[in-house]
Write a protein that holds these residues in place. Structure first.
Motif, mmCIF file in Angstrom:
data_model
loop_
_atom_site.group_PDB
_atom_site.id
_atom_site.type_symbol
_atom_site.label_atom_id
_atom_site.label_comp_id
_atom_site.label_asym_id
_atom_site.label_seq_id
_atom_site.Cartn_x
_atom_site.Cartn_y
_atom_site.Cartn_z
ATOM 1 N N SER A 136 -5.817 0.567 4.612
ATOM 2 C CA SER A 136 -4.643 1.033 3.776
ATOM 3 C C SER A 136 -5.283 0.884 2.436
ATOM 4 C CB SER A 136 -3.837 -0.005 3.804
ATOM 5 O OG SER A 136 -3.923 -1.216 3.736
ATOM 6 N N HIS A 137 -6.104 -0.174 2.123
ATOM 7 C CA HIS A 137 -6.867 -0.458 0.699
ATOM 8 C C HIS A 137 -7.650 0.757 0.609
ATOM 9 C CE1 HIS A 137 -5.630 -4.448 -0.964
ATOM 10 N NE2 HIS A 137 -5.797 -4.790 0.322
ATOM 11 N N ALA A 138 -8.445 1.177 1.243
ATOM 12 C CA ALA A 138 -9.216 2.317 1.303
ATOM 13 C C ALA A 138 -8.523 3.516 0.453
ATOM 14 C CB ALA A 138 -10.162 2.612 2.302
ATOM 15 N N LEU A 139 -7.293 3.803 1.326
ATOM 16 C CA LEU A 139 -6.431 4.840 1.409
ATOM 17 C C LEU A 139 -5.729 4.777 -0.257
ATOM 18 C CD1 LEU A 139 -5.120 5.471 4.915
ATOM 19 C CD2 LEU A 139 -7.046 6.582 3.733
ATOM 20 N N LEU A 172 2.462 3.254 -3.600
ATOM 21 C CA LEU A 172 1.912 3.191 -2.005
ATOM 22 C C LEU A 172 1.695 1.944 -1.410
ATOM 23 C CD1 LEU A 172 -0.619 6.270 -1.929
ATOM 24 C CD2 LEU A 172 1.869 6.186 -1.093
ATOM 25 N N HIS A 173 0.992 1.011 -2.175
ATOM 26 C CA HIS A 173 0.728 -0.475 -1.865
ATOM 27 C C HIS A 173 2.074 -1.184 -1.753
ATOM 28 C CE1 HIS A 173 -2.422 -3.754 -2.488
ATOM 29 N NE2 HIS A 173 -1.590 -4.178 -1.517
ATOM 30 N N GLY A 174 2.966 -1.143 -2.607
ATOM 31 C CA GLY A 174 4.253 -1.931 -2.742
ATOM 32 C C GLY A 174 5.134 -1.422 -1.551
ATOM 33 N N THR A 175 5.021 0.086 -1.132
ATOM 34 C CA THR A 175 5.808 0.279 -0.064
ATOM 35 C C THR A 175 5.220 -0.323 1.371
ATOM 36 O OG1 THR A 175 6.232 2.361 -0.965
ATOM 37 C CG2 THR A 175 6.741 2.368 1.213
#
Length: 225
Positions: A136-139, A172-175
């Motif tokens: 997810s970090h990469a995306l 995106l990260h928060g979601t």
């Protein structure tokens, strides 16, 4: 210990290789390693800030915890490092380069974070960590790099795209964080579709960025016009 180190590092290197090899004009490995290292070092000031906010009891809402304490702080630091270290670098001369460098920063961060987690909780979490937090970090970084690439190649909308380079990965990260922190049961039924959509969205951005001309080619075309 060796098994934990291998399990903690391998997902990031696999993802880095995946995005790096999709580049039509590969970037210098020395620069990639440098950017990756900057991302790795970000873990410590971010952990300090997050710990300080939690220790003071400032953050109590799951929304603030997910979007501000997690998403905004982490993505802001990555965004800042990108601008400070690579945005004006001569090697950043193509749209897709933004994705490669943003992913390098983000995976540097994710690698150290992953290692610390596995050292604390054991290697049994290695597969799920690789599948969700590390990828997810990469995306999230794909979105950041995509909009930095647009900002670099299109000066007319530079400020807007640089803002999107922070806002989109932050949301995106928060979601992602909110799903993990607030859904106590059956969270996989939300997280798996979210990750599938995120992969599809990110690969679409990769494809678009790879089709764009380099910054130098755009300058040459403007000079001929």
């Amino acid at each position: 210990m060796f098994a934990i180190l291998s399990a903690g590092i391998a997902p990031a290197f696999a993802l880095m290789a995946f995005f790096y090899l999709k580049d039509r004009f590969t970037e210098p490995l020395g620069l990639i390693i440098r950017i990756f290292t900057y991302g790795a070092l970000l873990v410590f000031p971010i952990m300090f800030l997050q710990y300080a906010f939690q220790a003071e009891g400032i953050v109590t809402s799951p929304v603030i915890n997910s979007f501000i304490l997690g998403g905004l702080i982490e993505e802001f630091f990555k965004w800042f490092i990108f601008i400070y270290v690579i945005y004006h670098h001569t090697e950043f001369d193509a749209h897709y380069d933004g994705i490669v460098y943003a992913v390098a920063i983000s995976l540097g961060f994710a690698t150290v974070e992953n290692l610390l987690y596995l050292l604390t909780n054991g290697i049994g979490y290695a597969f799920s960590r690789a599948l969700f937090p590390v990828s997810s970090h990469a995306l999230f970084a794909v979105s950041m790099g995509y909009y930095f690439g647009k900002a670099k190649l299109n000066q007319q909308h530079r400020k807007r795209n640089m803002m999107f380079a922070l806002v989109v990965p932050f949301l995106l990260h928060g979601t992602y964080n909110y799903i993990l922190k607030t859904i106590t049961s059956d969270w996989l039924f939300l997280l798996i579709p979210f990750m599938i959509v995120l992969w599809v969205y990110s690969l679409r951005k990769v494809k678009i960025a790879n089709q764009q001309p380099t910054h130098n080619l755009i300058l040459q075309e403007k000079q001929r016009a």
